[in-house]
Design an enzyme around this catalytic site. Structure first.
Site, PDB file in Angstrom:
ATOM      1  NE  ARG B  53     -87.652 -13.727 -58.721  1.00 59.28           N
ATOM      2  CZ  ARG B  53     -87.968 -15.006 -58.958  1.00 59.28           C
ATOM      3  NH1 ARG B  53     -88.405 -15.373 -60.124  1.00 59.28           N
ATOM      4  NH2 ARG B  53     -87.893 -15.888 -57.998  1.00 59.28           N
ATOM      5  CE  LYS B  82     -60.951  -9.516 -44.309  1.00 59.60           C
ATOM      6  NZ  LYS B  82     -59.901  -9.555 -45.341  1.00 59.60           N
ATOM      7  NE  ARG B 103     -82.042  -6.122 -54.501  1.00 54.37           N
ATOM      8  CZ  ARG B 103     -83.046  -6.929 -54.832  1.00 54.37           C
ATOM      9  NH1 ARG B 103     -83.214  -8.066 -54.184  1.00 54.37           N
ATOM     10  NH2 ARG B 103     -83.855  -6.613 -55.819  1.00 54.37           N
TER      11      ARG B 103
END
Lengths: 304, 304, 304
Positions: B53, B82, B103
């Site tokens: 959300r 990587k 985030r």
């Protein structure tokens, strides 16, 4: 430019390259002039291998031209997993999109895919094959920082497996650059690439140590030496260490030296270099956007 | 509002918060007034942890402002795998996007990332750290339903690990709310959070049972008690059951009680409450859009 | 058309279907007339099962109408993994999007989801249940190639498990088509489907061999026989081979025979047929775009 598809950098003449770089410079100088150039255009992204910056930079380029993208997503969630051939997949997506960008692990796949579709197709990497838009953004970055005339460039690291390096070397042979290749012996340029470059009349020198020629370079292009190429961890550590650069290394360099890297880097370039005027690798990544905007504009404009 | 980045809710003054909520209310009342406000803007989404959300609501917010997004996608298919550092990743994406939303599982990562980029950056959750836009949409929902003046709010469930709860509590201390914290002893607010809240002059009371204060509440904010916090399944069942609510529980509540939940819920709130006037949790989720539109508008408008 | 949701093809009357197909034909003839029809509309894609062409074709359809999409992404990275119910998920996404497209492995899930939301909802496949937009694009392709009047169609392959086939058969019963079902005995149409079709007054004949009726067909609709349906690999090879077609097979067919396939194919249709006038399967996939544009236009236009 008269191409329907862009598959290899070899296919692009010096004139083609200059047309693309000139258009990229125009767009870079005034992006808002093209911000709504392709409002009804959808670019199809078919990345059959992981990618962050190439995919995002094509996506950004299309959106900055006012268009949109559709993304076939990961292999896991796609029809490819059900056994569909690449030829079928591209022919389906062709019905949704006005141009396609394809990355695929198999060499030659982009050439094959292009034979099956009528919309413009750009190769975004076909295994050990080609990755022409990386070469174009590399050339653009070199031109903006050091110029392509009388260029002396060092290309260092894994020269054996790097398609980026091979494509760039071929393209630079169009511009009479002095090319220095610096690598451990086990990661030298493949002999056939050296042979081809000589055939093209390129000026090519090979070195095992950067120190030999650092002071003469305008550009140092660093690539990553991959751990997995070495059976022995100690061997890797020893060799990789010799091809990493920091402020100490650059003491012997010209003040005007431009340092490039296709990214992602691991520890080939010390973070202390990031804030210096040498560092051009983030700018290089950013240049992917205007260069790909230019290429899309030239392909789509021709197609209209 | 004069911020380039939004990293914590602590950084926002009461005036900042009111500016954002007022703008959100304006946008909510007439979304079409801003439907084409940022046609050339691209928002970069960097979610290094799963999210539905929050990510979708940022994406929706940017698109409802006429802009577009690019999404770095899952970690699995990105350069991060990587070995690229967060500092490098954000500096690359900065070249594609006009603002970033990050985030990341590590506390402090958003602060660090913001130091490396020049475009506005919004923290969408940094591990146990902050998640300021969740707090803003919570405040907006409270203001729309119960008002922020003379507010009596109960916050119930897992108060120990929930960053949502801590951020909200700090923010409410700006508004002189009467805050009641209801939880089993093992999931109480951390002592340092209680200490900080007292320092801020907040009115804080702790309870083990909802019954004690339910009738006095304007808002009941329910959070999930996670199974994985309990070594013993029976223990979990027994405790979690005491902090779930249904129509029976709400008989003792005011008719005007607003029930909130950050979602997703599992069984903290019985579905029978969904259709009552108490339920504000879906509205709360929806409020993420106007609140994030307001925040983007204020950040991007300032940046222009 | 007066529907808020499109859940099954059974729900659509012959008149509904003709309205949608007519609108699709209009859009196909002049897509630029609707290229900016829904500039402020966001379509929410909730695919709880893998999909390439259905999802991309809805995404393309919405973008070709000037709108945008948000995509809940894979289950792995979503709230569903945290135990959220479908009813909660759709009620959250409803707050972000103006219409929803849902694919979910459980039969009946789309019907259930539609009960919880007020925005239009389209079923993009609910397990063994329905997939009405596939049926619509199949009908559109038949109408464009062979016409729906006095149609003689052969439907071949896995008729037992294919929801595509069942939906198409029900829809064709509206148009008085002569339907021939060709399959090995073990993959025949379920008896209840045959019964239902008879109830609808459909003309239904079942065959084990294509040779019997190939010359009489206007359309041959081929579906894939899945390896996993057979306990024994040899048994699979033997049976599947009998339901594959190549140029040799088609010698007995009318010159006007239209060959369709929902794709992806594995080896049901030899590539040599791709270049012939018989092949309509790529066109069929492409038709997903105008048909879904038409459907979205009718649902969203009604909603406005």
């Amino acid at each position: 430019m008269r191409h329907d598809n862009v598959i290899t950098s070899k296919q692009l003449s010096r004139e083609d390259i200059e047309t693309i770089l000139d258009r990229a410079a125009e767009i870079d100088a005034d992006p808002s002039a093209v911000a709504n150039a392709y409002p009804e255009t959808i670019l199809g992204l078919l990345f059959f291998e992981p990618s962050t910056r190439t995919k995002l930079s094509f996506e950004t380029a299309m959106k900055r031209l006012g268009g949109n993208v559709i993304d076939i997503g990961s292999i896991e969630s796609s029809s490819v997993k059900k056994g569909e051939t690449l030829a079928d997949t591209v022919r389906v997506i062709e019905g949704y999109a006005d141009a396609l960008v394809v990355r695929h692990p198999k060499q030659g796949s982009a050439t094959m895919a292009a034979e099956f579709v009528d919309v413009p197709l750009i190769n975004a990497g076909d295994g050990a094959g080609h990755h022409p838009t990386q070469t174009l953004l590399d050339l653009y970055t070199i031109r903006e920082n050091a110029g392509l005339k009388d260029l002396s460039i060092g290309i260092m690291g894994d020269l054996k497996y790097g398609r980026t390096v091979h494509s760039l070397a071929y393209a630079l042979s169009n511009f009479d650059a002095h090319q220095h290749f610096i690598s451990p012996e086990s990661l030298q340029l493949p002999r056939e690439v050296v042979f081809d470059l000589h055939q093209e009349g390129a000026s090519v020198r090979e070195h095992e140590s950067l120190g030999e020629i650092l002071s003469t370079l305008d550009v140092l292009y660093v690539t990553r030496i991959q751990r997995e190429r070495f059976p022995d961890e100690n061997e890797y550590q020893k060799i990789a260490g010799e091809y990493q650069i920091d402020m100490n290394t650059l003491e012997a360099a010209s003040d005007d030296l431009t340092v490039m890297h296709p990214l992602p880097r691991v520890d080939e370039i010390a973070p202390e270099i990031d804030e210096t005027a040498h560092a051009a690798y983030f700018e290089q990544a950013h240049n992917g956007v205007p260069v790909r905007m230019a290429l899309l504009d030239l392909l789509l404009g021709d197609a209209q």
